[in-house]
Scaffold this motif. Sequence first.
Motif, PDB file in Angstrom:
ATOM      1  N   HIS A 109      17.346  64.232  66.973  1.00 34.59           N
ATOM      2  CA  HIS A 109      16.813  63.292  65.571  1.00 34.59           C
ATOM      3  C   HIS A 109      15.308  62.570  65.416  1.00 34.59           C
ATOM      4  O   HIS A 109      14.279  62.360  64.562  1.00 34.59           O
ATOM      5  CB  HIS A 109      17.523  62.205  65.153  1.00 34.59           C
ATOM      6  CG  HIS A 109      17.499  61.679  64.030  1.00 34.59           C
ATOM      7  ND1 HIS A 109      17.184  62.111  62.337  1.00 34.59           N
ATOM      8  CD2 HIS A 109      17.035  60.355  63.792  1.00 34.59           C
ATOM      9  CE1 HIS A 109      16.661  61.815  61.622  1.00 34.59           C
ATOM     10  NE2 HIS A 109      16.797  60.012  62.113  1.00 34.59           N
ATOM     11  N   SER A 110      15.406  61.030  66.698  1.00 34.20           N
ATOM     12  CA  SER A 110      14.452  60.636  67.361  1.00 34.20           C
ATOM     13  C   SER A 110      14.453  60.017  68.586  1.00 34.20           C
ATOM     14  O   SER A 110      14.833  60.207  69.514  1.00 34.20           O
ATOM     15  CB  SER A 110      14.466  59.483  66.304  1.00 34.20           C
ATOM     16  OG  SER A 110      15.608  58.025  66.685  1.00 34.20           O
TER      17      SER A 110
ATOM     18  N   GLY B 186      13.798  56.862  71.282  1.00 37.57           N
ATOM     19  CA  GLY B 186      14.805  56.095  72.131  1.00 37.57           C
ATOM     20  C   GLY B 186      14.003  54.699  72.330  1.00 37.57           C
ATOM     21  O   GLY B 186      12.711  55.203  71.451  1.00 37.57           O
TER      22      GLY B 186
ATOM     23  N   TYR C 178      14.157  47.428  69.172  1.00 41.99           N
ATOM     24  CA  TYR C 178      13.491  49.400  68.600  1.00 41.99           C
ATOM     25  C   TYR C 178      13.717  49.261  66.800  1.00 41.99           C
ATOM     26  O   TYR C 178      12.648  49.694  67.048  1.00 41.99           O
ATOM     27  CB  TYR C 178      15.275  49.835  69.154  1.00 41.99           C
ATOM     28  CG  TYR C 178      15.328  51.193  69.260  1.00 41.99           C
ATOM     29  CD1 TYR C 178      14.193  52.341  69.579  1.00 41.99           C
ATOM     30  CD2 TYR C 178      15.775  51.995  67.622  1.00 41.99           C
ATOM     31  CE1 TYR C 178      13.878  53.401  68.839  1.00 41.99           C
ATOM     32  CE2 TYR C 178      15.898  53.059  67.432  1.00 41.99           C
ATOM     33  CZ  TYR C 178      14.911  53.913  68.480  1.00 41.99           C
ATOM     34  OH  TYR C 178      15.509  55.540  67.763  1.00 41.99           O
ATOM     35  N   TYR C 179      14.490  48.621  66.344  1.00 38.58           N
ATOM     36  CA  TYR C 179      14.434  48.636  64.824  1.00 38.58           C
ATOM     37  C   TYR C 179      13.105  47.767  64.014  1.00 38.58           C
ATOM     38  O   TYR C 179      13.650  48.142  62.878  1.00 38.58           O
ATOM     39  CB  TYR C 179      15.521  48.429  64.257  1.00 38.58           C
ATOM     40  CG  TYR C 179      16.123  49.335  64.651  1.00 38.58           C
ATOM     41  CD1 TYR C 179      16.579  50.365  64.225  1.00 38.58           C
ATOM     42  CD2 TYR C 179      17.460  49.155  66.153  1.00 38.58           C
ATOM     43  CE1 TYR C 179      17.750  51.567  64.591  1.00 38.58           C
ATOM     44  CE2 TYR C 179      18.372  49.634  66.052  1.00 38.58           C
ATOM     45  CZ  TYR C 179      18.605  50.952  65.840  1.00 38.58           C
ATOM     46  OH  TYR C 179      19.485  52.251  65.443  1.00 38.58           O
TER      47      TYR C 179
ATOM     48  N   GLY D  36      10.973  52.833  65.519  1.00 39.86           N
ATOM     49  CA  GLY D  36      12.269  52.608  64.966  1.00 39.86           C
ATOM     50  C   GLY D  36      12.807  52.916  63.502  1.00 39.86           C
ATOM     51  O   GLY D  36      13.645  53.392  63.054  1.00 39.86           O
TER      52      GLY D  36
ATOM     53  N   GLN E  93      11.009  56.483  62.503  1.00 40.31           N
ATOM     54  CA  GLN E  93      11.368  58.358  62.681  1.00 40.31           C
ATOM     55  C   GLN E  93      12.528  57.846  63.337  1.00 40.31           C
ATOM     56  O   GLN E  93      13.293  58.571  62.534  1.00 40.31           O
ATOM     57  CB  GLN E  93      10.520  58.090  64.147  1.00 40.31           C
ATOM     58  CG  GLN E  93       9.610  58.847  63.932  1.00 40.31           C
ATOM     59  CD  GLN E  93       8.990  58.884  66.321  1.00 40.31           C
ATOM     60  OE1 GLN E  93       9.449  60.221  66.303  1.00 40.31           O
ATOM     61  NE2 GLN E  93       8.011  58.172  66.158  1.00 40.31           N
ATOM     62  N   ASP E  94      13.612  57.202  63.565  1.00 40.35           N
ATOM     63  CA  ASP E  94      14.907  56.607  63.135  1.00 40.35           C
ATOM     64  C   ASP E  94      15.463  56.833  61.959  1.00 40.35           C
ATOM     65  O   ASP E  94      16.461  57.095  61.522  1.00 40.35           O
ATOM     66  CB  ASP E  94      15.515  56.332  64.544  1.00 40.35           C
ATOM     67  CG  ASP E  94      17.140  56.008  64.752  1.00 40.35           C
ATOM     68  OD1 ASP E  94      17.483  57.413  64.492  1.00 40.35           O
ATOM     69  OD2 ASP E  94      17.371  55.493  63.699  1.00 40.35           O
TER      70      ASP E  94
ATOM     71  N   LYS F  94      24.410  54.960  67.933  1.00 40.80           N
ATOM     72  CA  LYS F  94      22.657  55.276  67.940  1.00 40.80           C
ATOM     73  C   LYS F  94      22.287  55.931  66.124  1.00 40.80           C
ATOM     74  O   LYS F  94      22.343  55.521  65.310  1.00 40.80           O
ATOM     75  CB  LYS F  94      21.433  55.491  67.840  1.00 40.80           C
ATOM     76  CG  LYS F  94      19.790  55.221  67.232  1.00 40.80           C
ATOM     77  CD  LYS F  94      19.508  57.025  68.480  1.00 40.80           C
ATOM     78  CE  LYS F  94      18.266  56.766  68.050  1.00 40.80           C
ATOM     79  NZ  LYS F  94      17.819  58.203  68.818  1.00 40.80           N
TER      80      LYS F  94
ATOM     81  N   ARG G 104      21.888  54.718  62.174  1.00 41.35           N
ATOM     82  CA  ARG G 104      21.811  54.824  61.473  1.00 41.35           C
ATOM     83  C   ARG G 104      21.936  55.751  59.696  1.00 41.35           C
ATOM     84  O   ARG G 104      21.981  55.516  58.589  1.00 41.35           O
ATOM     85  CB  ARG G 104      20.416  56.619  61.859  1.00 41.35           C
ATOM     86  CG  ARG G 104      20.290  57.209  60.947  1.00 41.35           C
ATOM     87  CD  ARG G 104      19.080  58.331  62.129  1.00 41.35           C
ATOM     88  NE  ARG G 104      20.133  59.568  63.020  1.00 41.35           N
ATOM     89  CZ  ARG G 104      19.623  59.604  64.280  1.00 41.35           C
ATOM     90  NH1 ARG G 104      19.179  58.760  65.275  1.00 41.35           N
ATOM     91  NH2 ARG G 104      21.135  60.286  64.965  1.00 41.35           N
TER      92      ARG G 104
END
Lengths: 185, 539
Positions: A64-65, A67, A141-142, A147, A150-151, B383, B387
């Motif tokens: 998905h994305s 890291g 990350y977020y 984050g 993309q995530d 993760k 999401r």
Amino acid sequence: MRRRKALKIVALAALAPKLDAWGTSACPPGEAWTPSDYQLRFFTAEENELVDQLTEMIIPADPHSPGAHAARVSLFADLMVASSNDAIQKQWRAGLKQMQEEATQSSLAQALAKSALHEGRPATDLERFFAVLKGMTIDGYYTSAIGIHQDLQYQGNTYLSAFPGCTLRVRSAQSGVPSPKSEVS
Amino acid sequence: MSDPRQEFDVCVIGSGAAGGVMAKELCEGGAKVIMLEAGPKVDPSQFLSHKWPYELPYRGLRGEKQAPFHQVSTAIRYENSDQIGVSEVRVVGGRTLHWNAVALRYAARDFRQWSVDGIEEDWPLTYEELAPYYERIEQLIGVCGSDDHLEILPAGKHYLPPIPWRCSEHILHRAAVKMGIPVINVRKAILTVPYDNRPPCHYCGHCMDGCDVSAVFTTPDCLLPKAEITGNFTLRPNTIARELLVDREGLVRAVSVVDRLTKKEEEVKAKLFAVCCATTESARLLLNSQSPQYPSGLANSNGVVGRYLHGHLNDGMDAYLKDFAGVKPFNQDGATDHVYVPRYNHLAGKKDYAGGWGFQVNYASYMFPNQAWRIKGYGAAYKAYVRRVQPGYLMLGTFGKVVARPENRITTDPGHLDEYGTPVPVVHFRFGENDFALWRDSIRSLSEIGANLNAEVFLDFGQAPTGFASHEVGTVRMGKNPKTSVLNGFCQSRDVKNLFVTDGSCFTTSSEKNPTLTIMALSLRAADYIKQQRRRGEL
């Protein structure tokens, strides 16, 4: 206690970094901070490598994305730890050393698993360090472009001419969403 | 820069919600007004509202996005205090620059705590007396919302259209209705249509980081221009008031100030002084204004200045509605809160404690996934889970009543001076029995609401309440009883008749409602009273 902290931010005048320390446009719009020529401020190169591996294990790349490694979370961690107090810096130095020692005896994956064994009620220094390491990974990350865009595929922080209200059909709302005007009192 | 020899009719100290109203009204009434503000002007171009976290060194953490409002610190200290925080924003506009704009009227019972619950005191004025001022303020600043016909939350006559609800708020409403708990349109000083030459909200979700288009009410955007247009207004930013000076008759003749940038000291003279520095700083200024006539501080002959510090207790929960799990992410930012849960505990009969709480809903950012901190584990599954649940985010924040008690107080420490040579304020605060009882019932009720949502719920309760979320009040209280209050019902000092204090420090008691609208209504009422007294030649 995350949100409690958020409430407190309103009153955290003393902790807010001074604008003049960074200026209001510390980097060009749209470009990630942690510039490409970022120099480590706290971690040694070896420590940074270890943090990079550990954070990527906590939030790895998946189909998905990307890291934590791609989001350069270790450099964010370096800046944050470098600007923290002695106690926090000591915890990082000791925690990384211990993680490395554990990894030498088994593997880094096993060391991380051992540190995460009692998450939420840590009893050892290694377990307490896991909480710190994971929290830093989450924060780094977020808040990165990877984050956020993309995530999580966050859609906001934009200008709308009108707020559309609820436009989704969701399962429990299919039998009719209550009107905002209905009330009890 | 003003002429140091000049005497003004009125000196307003502080440029927040209270000071802004006072200055505008008195300027329009023909008085020559000087407003002193300790902090700088902040231009909207300095706001970090729309910055992405990754554009900032600390990613917006550590309060970084509100840094423009915290350029001038006061060396406040906490002693023997529970986990609370008082706000200090020294900037032109004060806290109106970063408030969440919730604009609620107090109910009739909120002014009658002694008569209704047998605790604290009744205010020296009633809801009926304040209602016309609420109405004028709401029309002045522009408030969206609706009349929900609730006794506990009286409504005005002229609201701007309410903000449409998010899906999560409809679902909360559905669950709450079954429990007899109301969910209504929030009332906020945020424009949903153009009003007073200001554009409407653009729903970016960053109301508290500074609104660059003035859709949120602020003093510098909405009130100070109206004061300036009269030609009677002088604004002095970066001017720190250190001490009020009195004449032989015991009236205030001047305020001793220091320029924050040049450190130059001078006196600003006026016939009347309105202290609007907010709960901590107003008490500090009076306590630091000692003279032979007033050895324990100005307006403090009964020793009450600084006492009765209180505010809101806070808690809350984050929930992730299962109906939304895995839904394609969509923009939910909006204007932070769109709905409000008014007090409801009184509907179920008498409790063994006084007061209640309300919930503010969805005022946290949708950008950062708070659940990442709550969900156990790590790795790819972790993760993916973070999401997956993110689109279903719903948060409730508790704002509960705290009892005003004399032992909770602001003092100043002559042995500890700030960089301008002024004794620093010291906060002493402990929650009391009633606060704990109310808090326990609020978390019980919030847990029930969580259980009635089809959601993964993360409760946010510690072992004790926390506070005040910038809602501290009460240190220079008004009251009926001269022994337990400093001000009369018009915010006028009983000891010093040309001294008024109209910010949150004047509150007799506090309810669960956000204080700003009431602060502004009280300041407006005091301004009307001053104008009337001036006309009669009594001030």
